[in-house]
Each structure stands twice: as C-alpha cells, then as structure tokens.
Scaffold this motif. Structure first.
Motif, mmCIF file in Angstrom:
data_model
loop_
_atom_site.group_PDB
_atom_site.id
_atom_site.type_symbol
_atom_site.label_atom_id
_atom_site.label_comp_id
_atom_site.label_asym_id
_atom_site.label_seq_id
_atom_site.Cartn_x
_atom_site.Cartn_y
_atom_site.Cartn_z
ATOM 1 N N VAL A 1 0.838 -1.276 -0.055
ATOM 2 C CA VAL A 1 0.102 -0.153 0.034
ATOM 3 C C VAL A 1 0.796 1.248 -0.230
ATOM 4 O O VAL A 1 0.567 2.329 -0.811
ATOM 5 C CB VAL A 1 -0.938 0.058 1.246
ATOM 6 N N ALA A 2 2.063 1.245 0.839
ATOM 7 C CA ALA A 2 2.845 2.569 0.773
ATOM 8 C C ALA A 2 3.460 2.642 -0.574
ATOM 9 O O ALA A 2 3.530 3.709 -0.899
ATOM 10 C CB ALA A 2 3.917 2.116 1.813
ATOM 11 N N ALA A 3 4.028 1.659 -1.323
ATOM 12 C CA ALA A 3 4.270 1.776 -2.571
ATOM 13 C C ALA A 3 3.336 2.470 -3.466
ATOM 14 O O ALA A 3 3.617 3.459 -4.391
ATOM 15 C CB ALA A 3 4.693 0.380 -3.199
ATOM 16 N N ALA A 4 2.050 1.906 -3.382
ATOM 17 C CA ALA A 4 1.156 2.387 -4.224
ATOM 18 C C ALA A 4 0.950 4.114 -4.029
ATOM 19 O O ALA A 4 0.634 4.865 -4.611
ATOM 20 C CB ALA A 4 -0.185 1.957 -3.849
ATOM 21 N N VAL A 5 0.879 4.349 -2.716
ATOM 22 C CA VAL A 5 0.677 5.993 -1.953
ATOM 23 C C VAL A 5 1.880 6.656 -2.926
ATOM 24 O O VAL A 5 1.766 7.601 -3.492
ATOM 25 C CB VAL A 5 0.898 6.052 -0.539
ATOM 26 N N PHE A 6 3.105 6.118 -2.693
ATOM 27 C CA PHE A 6 4.413 6.689 -3.304
ATOM 28 C C PHE A 6 4.030 6.986 -4.922
ATOM 29 O O PHE A 6 4.512 7.988 -5.567
ATOM 30 C CB PHE A 6 5.636 5.969 -3.012
ATOM 31 N N ALA A 7 3.544 5.862 -5.281
ATOM 32 C CA ALA A 7 3.414 6.007 -6.930
ATOM 33 C C ALA A 7 2.288 6.975 -7.462
ATOM 34 O O ALA A 7 2.471 7.825 -8.417
ATOM 35 C CB ALA A 7 3.120 4.573 -7.494
ATOM 36 N N VAL A 8 1.253 7.122 -6.798
ATOM 37 C CA VAL A 8 0.315 7.855 -7.091
ATOM 38 C C VAL A 8 0.786 9.418 -6.929
ATOM 39 O O VAL A 8 0.347 10.148 -7.846
ATOM 40 C CB VAL A 8 -0.891 7.618 -6.004
ATOM 41 N N ASN A 9 1.362 9.539 -5.935
ATOM 42 C CA ASN A 9 2.047 10.960 -5.808
ATOM 43 C C ASN A 9 2.972 11.283 -7.180
ATOM 44 O O ASN A 9 3.039 12.109 -7.485
ATOM 45 C CB ASN A 9 2.693 11.163 -4.277
ATOM 46 N N GLY A 10 3.692 10.455 -7.151
ATOM 47 C CA GLY A 10 4.868 10.537 -8.235
ATOM 48 C C GLY A 10 4.258 10.722 -9.428
ATOM 49 O O GLY A 10 4.608 11.721 -10.495
ATOM 50 N N VAL A 11 3.215 9.987 -9.970
ATOM 51 C CA VAL A 11 2.624 10.038 -11.279
ATOM 52 C C VAL A 11 1.817 11.545 -11.372
ATOM 53 O O VAL A 11 1.960 12.262 -12.204
ATOM 54 C CB VAL A 11 1.456 9.039 -11.555
ATOM 55 N N TYR A 12 1.159 11.961 -10.210
ATOM 56 C CA TYR A 12 0.636 13.105 -10.264
ATOM 57 C C TYR A 12 1.380 14.304 -10.524
ATOM 58 O O TYR A 12 1.058 15.260 -11.033
ATOM 59 C CB TYR A 12 -0.543 13.117 -9.127
ATOM 60 N N GLN A 13 2.385 14.273 -9.734
ATOM 61 C CA GLN A 13 3.464 15.507 -9.617
ATOM 62 C C GLN A 13 3.812 15.768 -11.102
ATOM 63 O O GLN A 13 4.186 16.859 -11.413
ATOM 64 C CB GLN A 13 4.620 15.030 -8.856
ATOM 65 N N LEU A 14 3.814 14.599 -12.015
ATOM 66 C CA LEU A 14 4.348 14.887 -13.418
ATOM 67 C C LEU A 14 2.958 15.137 -14.418
ATOM 68 O O LEU A 14 3.360 15.087 -15.676
ATOM 69 C CB LEU A 14 5.036 13.747 -13.761
ATOM 70 N N THR A 15 1.886 15.223 -13.850
ATOM 71 C CA THR A 15 0.759 15.396 -15.068
ATOM 72 C C THR A 15 0.543 16.941 -15.270
ATOM 73 O O THR A 15 0.986 17.869 -14.667
ATOM 74 C CB THR A 15 -0.653 14.911 -14.419
ATOM 75 N N PRO A 16 -0.262 16.977 -16.509
ATOM 76 C CA PRO A 16 -0.428 18.584 -16.862
ATOM 77 C C PRO A 16 -1.615 19.269 -15.940
ATOM 78 O O PRO A 16 -1.312 20.404 -15.758
ATOM 79 C CB PRO A 16 -1.119 18.413 -18.266
ATOM 80 N N LEU A 17 -2.296 18.294 -15.319
ATOM 81 C CA LEU A 17 -3.263 19.049 -14.100
ATOM 82 C C LEU A 17 -2.376 19.588 -13.158
ATOM 83 O O LEU A 17 -2.745 20.790 -12.580
ATOM 84 C CB LEU A 17 -4.185 17.954 -13.813
ATOM 85 N N LYS A 18 -1.591 19.043 -12.444
ATOM 86 C CA LYS A 18 -0.623 19.440 -11.509
ATOM 87 C C LYS A 18 0.071 20.468 -11.752
ATOM 88 O O LYS A 18 -0.002 21.775 -11.140
ATOM 89 C CB LYS A 18 0.297 18.454 -11.074
ATOM 90 N N ASP A 19 0.477 20.628 -13.177
ATOM 91 C CA ASP A 19 1.110 21.933 -13.670
ATOM 92 C C ASP A 19 0.429 22.941 -13.723
ATOM 93 O O ASP A 19 0.749 24.219 -13.372
ATOM 94 C CB ASP A 19 1.735 21.527 -14.860
ATOM 95 N N ARG A 20 -0.913 22.556 -14.218
ATOM 96 C CA ARG A 20 -1.780 23.820 -14.416
ATOM 97 C C ARG A 20 -2.240 24.680 -13.020
ATOM 98 O O ARG A 20 -2.297 25.651 -12.982
ATOM 99 C CB ARG A 20 -3.125 23.247 -15.188
ATOM 100 N N CYS A 21 -2.302 23.537 -12.157
ATOM 101 C CA CYS A 21 -2.927 24.243 -10.754
ATOM 102 C C CYS A 21 -1.498 24.665 -10.149
ATOM 103 O O CYS A 21 -1.889 26.094 -9.513
ATOM 104 C CB CYS A 21 -3.427 22.901 -9.973
ATOM 105 N N LEU A 22 -0.509 24.453 -10.412
ATOM 106 C CA LEU A 22 0.754 25.002 -9.718
ATOM 107 C C LEU A 22 0.895 26.463 -10.521
ATOM 108 O O LEU A 22 1.214 27.260 -9.717
ATOM 109 C CB LEU A 22 1.827 24.084 -9.868
ATOM 110 N N ALA A 23 0.635 26.438 -11.746
ATOM 111 C CA ALA A 23 0.739 27.507 -12.545
ATOM 112 C C ALA A 23 -0.061 28.637 -11.947
ATOM 113 O O ALA A 23 0.338 30.070 -11.661
ATOM 114 C CB ALA A 23 0.534 27.443 -14.057
#
Length: 252
Positions: free
Chosen positions: A124-146
C-alpha cells in the motif's frame, strides 16, 4: 509616489496575519500531536475531531504559501479590508476542510493495514508513493501549480465577481487550485503518519518552495521522480513508510 507604498501596505498586513495564523496552528500541532509520528489511520479520532485536526494541520501547512496570494488580493480591496480578508481566508480553509471528508475515508481504509501483515502495508505504501509521483508529473498538477505561482490572472477574474459573495468565491476558487496542486503531497502523510511532525515540516517546505521559489516547477517534477523512486525502494526499506509498514500489533 505615495500611492504605491500605501498599496503595498494594504497587502502586507493580511499576509502577516496569515503567517501568524499558520504559526499558531503549528504551535497547536507541536503541542498536541508532535509525538504521533507513525500512528496509522485516523489516529482513533471520530469524524468531527478528525476534521478539526485536519483543518488545523492544513492551515499550518498551506497558509505560509498562500500569504503572498492573500497580500495580492488585499491590494484590490479599498474598504472593509479586515472582514473581507477574513471571509477570503475562511473560504480557502473551508475547501481544505471539505477535503477532510475523503481524507477521513482514505485514512480509515488505510488504517486497516495495521491489522494486516507488514508486507501488505508495504504494498500500500508503494502505491501511495506511486500515486503522488505520477500526479506530480501530470498536466493538471502543472496547471494548478501555475495558477498558484502566477495568480495575477486569477486576481483579474476575482475583480469581475459581483456582489457581497466576491470574497467567498475568490477564497474558494484559490483554495480549489491549491487543493488541485497539493492533494497528492498530502496523501503521502498516509505513509509517513498523519501527524508526523517531521513529515509535515518537509512537505510544508516542498509546498512553499513549489509555489514561491523561482525553480518551483522544476522542484515539483523532481519530487515526482523521487516519489516514484520511493515506490520500489519501500520494499527494501519499509521504514520509509512507518505508518503503513509496522504490521499488526502484538497479539493480533
């Protein structure tokens, strides 16, 4: 020449008050929950108590990075600044308080891993880290951060809001983009421990740097890559996710 200093002063006071509120929230966290470093799940709290703790925690972590936006918004207000900024800040925090509802469900579900073998918690911990890692690289993250990094366009949008609900709508709108920017980082607390003081400090520094530092966008991507690397690493170093890898308590 006198107009600009006055305009800057209009923004400085609300920003300072947000930093004071964040400091007060940190004092509460340290005094009441600083020792609960690896406590899984909801920490034994019912929903109302969990939402109160969650809101204080998010205030401590999010308000420092929000202070510059609040200062910019305050400069657009010419009358009744204090009560209007209070509404803006309350609306912002209400967005995060509402996010506490799914956070409670997630924490309750993940808390059940404490009764499972340690290997299940590690997965489960590996899945949590993976979810954050993938989202950090998405266009949606980039748009919200912008939007958080360059809020001038949002200020123009807020100026078009009519009526007394302007401050409420503006605070909620900014809170929505902030939530979109940071939710996956907050999910990491499920692995580190919801009120793990050191994890909160590090994540607060990451969130603030992402939004305010010149290389914030690059940092966001670096954090995503690091989080993806932690996903397999936790199988070799379960202590990376102490809240999920401790296994069942003795006697279970």
């Amino acid at each position: 020449m006198t107009g600009r200093p006055a305009t800057v002063a209009r923004g400085a006071a609300p920003a300072g008050l947000l930093l004071v509120a964040a400091a007060a929230a940190w004092v509460w966290v340290v005094a009441h929950r600083g020792g609960a470093a690896a406590m899984p799940g909801t920490m034994g709290l019912g929903l109302p108590a969990f939402l109160a703790v969650w809101t204080l925690m998010t205030a401590a972590m999010m308000l420092p990075a929000t202070a510059p936006v609040a200062a910019l918004y305050a400069r657009t207000i010419t009358a009744h600044r204090a009560p209007r900024m209070a509404v803006f800040t309350a609306a912002y925090l209400l967005v995060w308080a509402a996010a506490g509802l799914p956070a409670y469900g997630l924490a309750a579900g993940l808390g059940r891993t404490a009764s499972l073998p340690a290997a299940a918690g590690t997965a489960v911990a590996a899945a949590v880290f993976a979810v954050n890692g993938v989202y950090q690289l998405t266009p949606l993250k980039d748009r919200c951060l912008a939007r958080c990094r360059s809020p001038v366009a949002s200020m123009l949008r807020y100026a078009s809001y009519p009526g007394a609900a302007r401050d409420l709508r503006a605070g909620a709108h900014h809170g929505g983009f902030c939530l979109g920017c940071c939710w996956s980082l907050m999910v990491l607390l499920a692995a580190f421990g919801l009120m793990n003081l050191w994890a909160m400090v590090v994540l607060t520094a990451v969130i603030t740097a992402e939004k305010l530092a010149p290389a914030g966008r690059l940092l966001a991507r670096a954090v995503g890559i690091a989080s993806l690397a932690l996903a397999p690493a936790v199988f070799w170093l379960p202590s990376l996710a102490p809240a999920l890898t401790t296994g069942p308590p003795p006697g279970m």
